[in-house]
Design a protein around this motif. Structure first.
Motif, PDB file in Angstrom:
ATOM      1  N   SER A 166     -22.553-106.814  48.111  1.00 52.11           N
ATOM      2  CA  SER A 166     -21.795-105.655  48.595  1.00 52.11           C
ATOM      3  C   SER A 166     -22.648-104.409  48.454  1.00 52.11           C
ATOM      4  CB  SER A 166     -20.475-105.485  47.826  1.00 52.11           C
ATOM      5  OG  SER A 166     -20.710-105.136  46.475  1.00 52.11           O
ATOM      6  N   VAL A 167     -22.467-103.472  49.376  1.00 51.89           N
ATOM      7  CA  VAL A 167     -23.217-102.223  49.340  1.00 51.89           C
ATOM      8  C   VAL A 167     -22.256-101.059  49.521  1.00 51.89           C
ATOM      9  CG1 VAL A 167     -23.799-102.400  51.796  1.00 51.89           C
ATOM     10  CG2 VAL A 167     -25.151-100.915  50.304  1.00 51.89           C
ATOM     11  N   TYR A 168     -22.332-100.094  48.610  1.00 56.22           N
ATOM     12  CA  TYR A 168     -21.572 -98.855  48.690  1.00 56.22           C
ATOM     13  C   TYR A 168     -22.546 -97.744  49.063  1.00 56.22           C
ATOM     14  CZ  TYR A 168     -17.930-101.307  45.973  1.00 56.22           C
ATOM     15  OH  TYR A 168     -16.976-102.204  45.526  1.00 56.22           O
ATOM     16  N   GLY A 169     -23.085 -97.787  50.243  1.00 58.93           N
ATOM     17  CA  GLY A 169     -24.068 -96.802  50.675  1.00 58.93           C
ATOM     18  C   GLY A 169     -24.650 -97.200  52.009  1.00 58.93           C
ATOM     19  N   GLU A 170     -25.783 -96.603  52.353  1.00 57.77           N
ATOM     20  CA  GLU A 170     -26.431 -96.890  53.623  1.00 57.77           C
ATOM     21  C   GLU A 170     -27.356 -98.096  53.452  1.00 57.77           C
ATOM     22  OE1 GLU A 170     -24.923 -95.023  55.596  1.00 57.77           O
ATOM     23  OE2 GLU A 170     -24.289 -93.560  54.104  1.00 57.77           O
ATOM     24  N   ILE A 171     -27.648 -98.779  54.577  1.00 56.70           N
ATOM     25  CA  ILE A 171     -28.504 -99.959  54.484  1.00 56.70           C
ATOM     26  C   ILE A 171     -29.335-100.135  55.740  1.00 56.70           C
ATOM     27  CG2 ILE A 171     -26.682-101.495  55.365  1.00 56.70           C
ATOM     28  CD1 ILE A 171     -27.885-103.677  53.482  1.00 56.70           C
ATOM     29  N   ASP A 172     -30.581-100.556  55.518  1.00 57.47           N
ATOM     30  CA  ASP A 172     -31.490-100.990  56.575  1.00 57.47           C
ATOM     31  C   ASP A 172     -32.125-102.277  56.066  1.00 57.47           C
ATOM     32  OD1 ASP A 172     -33.462-101.465  58.453  1.00 57.47           O
ATOM     33  OD2 ASP A 172     -34.135 -99.392  58.556  1.00 57.47           O
ATOM     34  N   ALA A 173     -31.820-103.408  56.738  1.00 58.15           N
ATOM     35  CA  ALA A 173     -32.322-104.708  56.291  1.00 58.15           C
ATOM     36  C   ALA A 173     -32.994-105.416  57.452  1.00 58.15           C
ATOM     37  CB  ALA A 173     -31.183-105.560  55.741  1.00 58.15           C
ATOM     38  N   ASP A 191     -26.361 -94.056  60.367  1.00 59.50           N
ATOM     39  CA  ASP A 191     -26.603 -95.279  61.120  1.00 59.50           C
ATOM     40  C   ASP A 191     -27.183 -96.353  60.196  1.00 59.50           C
ATOM     41  OD1 ASP A 191     -25.769 -93.872  63.302  1.00 59.50           O
ATOM     42  OD2 ASP A 191     -27.760 -93.623  64.180  1.00 59.50           O
ATOM     43  N   ALA A 192     -26.790 -97.608  60.440  1.00 57.57           N
ATOM     44  CA  ALA A 192     -27.264 -98.742  59.647  1.00 57.57           C
ATOM     45  C   ALA A 192     -27.755 -99.837  60.588  1.00 57.57           C
ATOM     46  CB  ALA A 192     -26.155 -99.279  58.755  1.00 57.57           C
ATOM     47  N   LYS A 193     -28.732-100.631  60.103  1.00 60.70           N
ATOM     48  CA  LYS A 193     -29.304-101.664  60.968  1.00 60.70           C
ATOM     49  C   LYS A 193     -29.612-102.928  60.179  1.00 60.70           C
ATOM     50  CE  LYS A 193     -32.950-102.463  64.405  1.00 60.70           C
ATOM     51  NZ  LYS A 193     -34.107-101.870  65.122  1.00 60.70           N
ATOM     52  N   LEU A 194     -29.198-104.074  60.735  1.00 58.52           N
ATOM     53  CA  LEU A 194     -29.557-105.385  60.221  1.00 58.52           C
ATOM     54  C   LEU A 194     -30.248-106.128  61.352  1.00 58.52           C
ATOM     55  CD1 LEU A 194     -26.141-106.416  58.554  1.00 58.52           C
ATOM     56  CD2 LEU A 194     -27.946-104.968  57.594  1.00 58.52           C
ATOM     57  N   ASP A 208     -10.695-100.581  57.747  1.00 60.73           N
ATOM     58  CA  ASP A 208     -10.515 -99.250  58.330  1.00 60.73           C
ATOM     59  C   ASP A 208     -11.832 -98.573  58.696  1.00 60.73           C
ATOM     60  OD1 ASP A 208     -11.462 -98.884  55.780  1.00 60.73           O
ATOM     61  OD2 ASP A 208     -10.004 -97.338  55.216  1.00 60.73           O
ATOM     62  N   ILE A 209     -12.924 -99.299  58.715  1.00 60.59           N
ATOM     63  CA  ILE A 209     -14.217 -98.678  59.008  1.00 60.59           C
ATOM     64  C   ILE A 209     -14.231 -98.136  60.440  1.00 60.59           C
ATOM     65  CG2 ILE A 209     -15.400-100.735  59.904  1.00 60.59           C
ATOM     66  CD1 ILE A 209     -17.863 -99.800  58.206  1.00 60.59           C
ATOM     67  N   ALA A 210     -14.865 -96.992  60.619  1.00 63.54           N
ATOM     68  CA  ALA A 210     -14.971 -96.362  61.939  1.00 63.54           C
ATOM     69  C   ALA A 210     -16.449 -96.280  62.307  1.00 63.54           C
ATOM     70  CB  ALA A 210     -14.340 -94.975  61.931  1.00 63.54           C
ATOM     71  N   ILE A 211     -16.864 -97.075  63.318  1.00 63.11           N
ATOM     72  CA  ILE A 211     -18.277 -97.156  63.681  1.00 63.11           C
ATOM     73  C   ILE A 211     -18.432 -97.379  65.172  1.00 63.11           C
ATOM     74  CG2 ILE A 211     -19.094 -98.065  61.463  1.00 63.11           C
ATOM     75  CD1 ILE A 211     -19.040-100.869  62.768  1.00 63.11           C
ATOM     76  N   GLY A 244     -14.716 -95.035  66.419  1.00 61.85           N
ATOM     77  CA  GLY A 244     -16.155 -94.779  66.419  1.00 61.85           C
ATOM     78  C   GLY A 244     -16.636 -93.941  65.260  1.00 61.85           C
ATOM     79  N   GLY A 245     -17.953 -93.919  65.088  1.00 63.47           N
ATOM     80  CA  GLY A 245     -18.590 -93.196  63.991  1.00 63.47           C
ATOM     81  C   GLY A 245     -20.077 -93.473  64.007  1.00 63.47           C
ATOM     82  N   PRO A 246     -20.722 -93.559  62.845  1.00 62.24           N
ATOM     83  CA  PRO A 246     -22.143 -93.911  62.809  1.00 62.24           C
ATOM     84  C   PRO A 246     -22.372 -95.277  63.447  1.00 62.24           C
ATOM     85  CG  PRO A 246     -21.423 -93.071  60.686  1.00 62.24           C
ATOM     86  CD  PRO A 246     -20.190 -93.258  61.509  1.00 62.24           C
ATOM     87  N   GLU A 247     -23.584 -95.509  63.934  1.00 62.90           N
ATOM     88  CA  GLU A 247     -23.871 -96.756  64.647  1.00 62.90           C
ATOM     89  C   GLU A 247     -24.311 -97.852  63.686  1.00 62.90           C
ATOM     90  OE1 GLU A 247     -25.641 -97.333  68.873  1.00 62.90           O
ATOM     91  OE2 GLU A 247     -27.353 -97.336  67.491  1.00 62.90           O
TER      92      GLU A 247
END
Length: 262
Positions: A166-173, A191-194, A208-211, A244-247
């Motif tokens: 689990s991550v409580y923050g931003e992530i780039d993997a 923005d986050a990317k996997l 409830d995430i808005a993306i 919508g929200g961050p990508e």
């Protein structure tokens, strides 16, 4: 004055078929530093797996095991800096690589529960248990496994799977070959990317995430448990979730993509 404890043991291994005697040995390096929460552990090594654990004390405790016929060609250095603790693993120049290496190193490190990590190994897996802090971790060959992380995560491997409990923050993997599974525990603010060049991707998101979701695969299928306002195809989904929200970008060149509700 800095003190490094080194323990050396010797063993003899005999290759009976070839009637050749090989001398193998192991070195163990240990060190402990008093630190402050919120500092950074910096680790850069030419070879070795990394295992990071946490405790409720303001110390960094280090144990490095080095073994193999060429163990003497690998050196370990520790340093207490103004920002935290630095560890270096250096091998002498030689024509051996990760697959045929005659040096095997394992780093076992315990840090405070609140600590930042900046890790880089040229060959080996990375495992980090629950931590409050930012993580920047890279390996040229091996899997990356993270526990519950309260902080931002930037992880990359040239070959191996990535798992974040689990991550409580931003992530780039990113991985060049392997699956990715990440559970997001809160609304992302950037923005986050996997992405993977070969393997499946599973993203588990709060209901409830808005993306803005941008998910696609070159070989496989894409599915979402969320209602997406946009364009849905077998191999791609693009559109808004909950306004919508961050990508959130999910990319794989070979494998399925699943977007699941927590």
């Amino acid at each position: 004055m800095k003190t490094i404890t080194k323990i050396t043991t010797g063993t003899a291994a005999f290759a009976l078929a070839a009637s050749i005697s090989l001398i193998a040995h192991a070195d163990v390096f240990t060190q402990t530093y008093d630190v402050e929460a919120g500092e950074t552990l910096y680790l850069k090594t030419d070879v070795g797996s990394l295992n990071i654990e946490t405790h409720d004390r303001d110390t960094v405790e280090i144990e490095v095991e080095v073994e193999g016929p060429d163990a003497d060609e690998f050196s370990v250095r520790f340093e207490r800096t103004g920002d935290g603790v630095s560890i270096y693993g250096d091998k002498e120049d030689g024509e051996w690589g990760w697959n045929g290496s005659q040096i095997r190193a394992k780093f076992y490190i315990t840090v405070p529960e609140n600590y930042d990590l900046d890790l880089n190994t040229a060959g080996g897996s990375i495992k980090i248990e629950d931590l409050e802090g930012n993580i920047d971790a890279q390996t040229s060959g091996g899997s990356i496994a993270l526990g519950d992380i309260i902080g931002n995560v930037d992880v990359h491997t040239s070959g191996g799977s990535i798992r974040v409990d689990s991550v409580y923050g931003e992530i780039d993997a990113n991985t060049s070959g392997g699956s990715i599974k990440v559970e997001f525990k809160k609304q992302i603010t950037e923005d986050a990317k996997l992405s993977t060049s070969g393997g499946s991707i599973t993203a588990i998101l709060p209901e409830d995430i808005a993306i803005e979701l941008d998910a696609s695969t070159s070989g496989g299928s894409v599915s979402s448990e969320f209602e997406v306002d946009g364009r849905t195809k077998k191999r791609s989904i693009r559109g808004s979730i909950n306004g919508g929200g961050p990508e959130l970008t999910l990319r794989t060149s070979g494998g399925s993509v699943k977007v699941l509700k927590d």
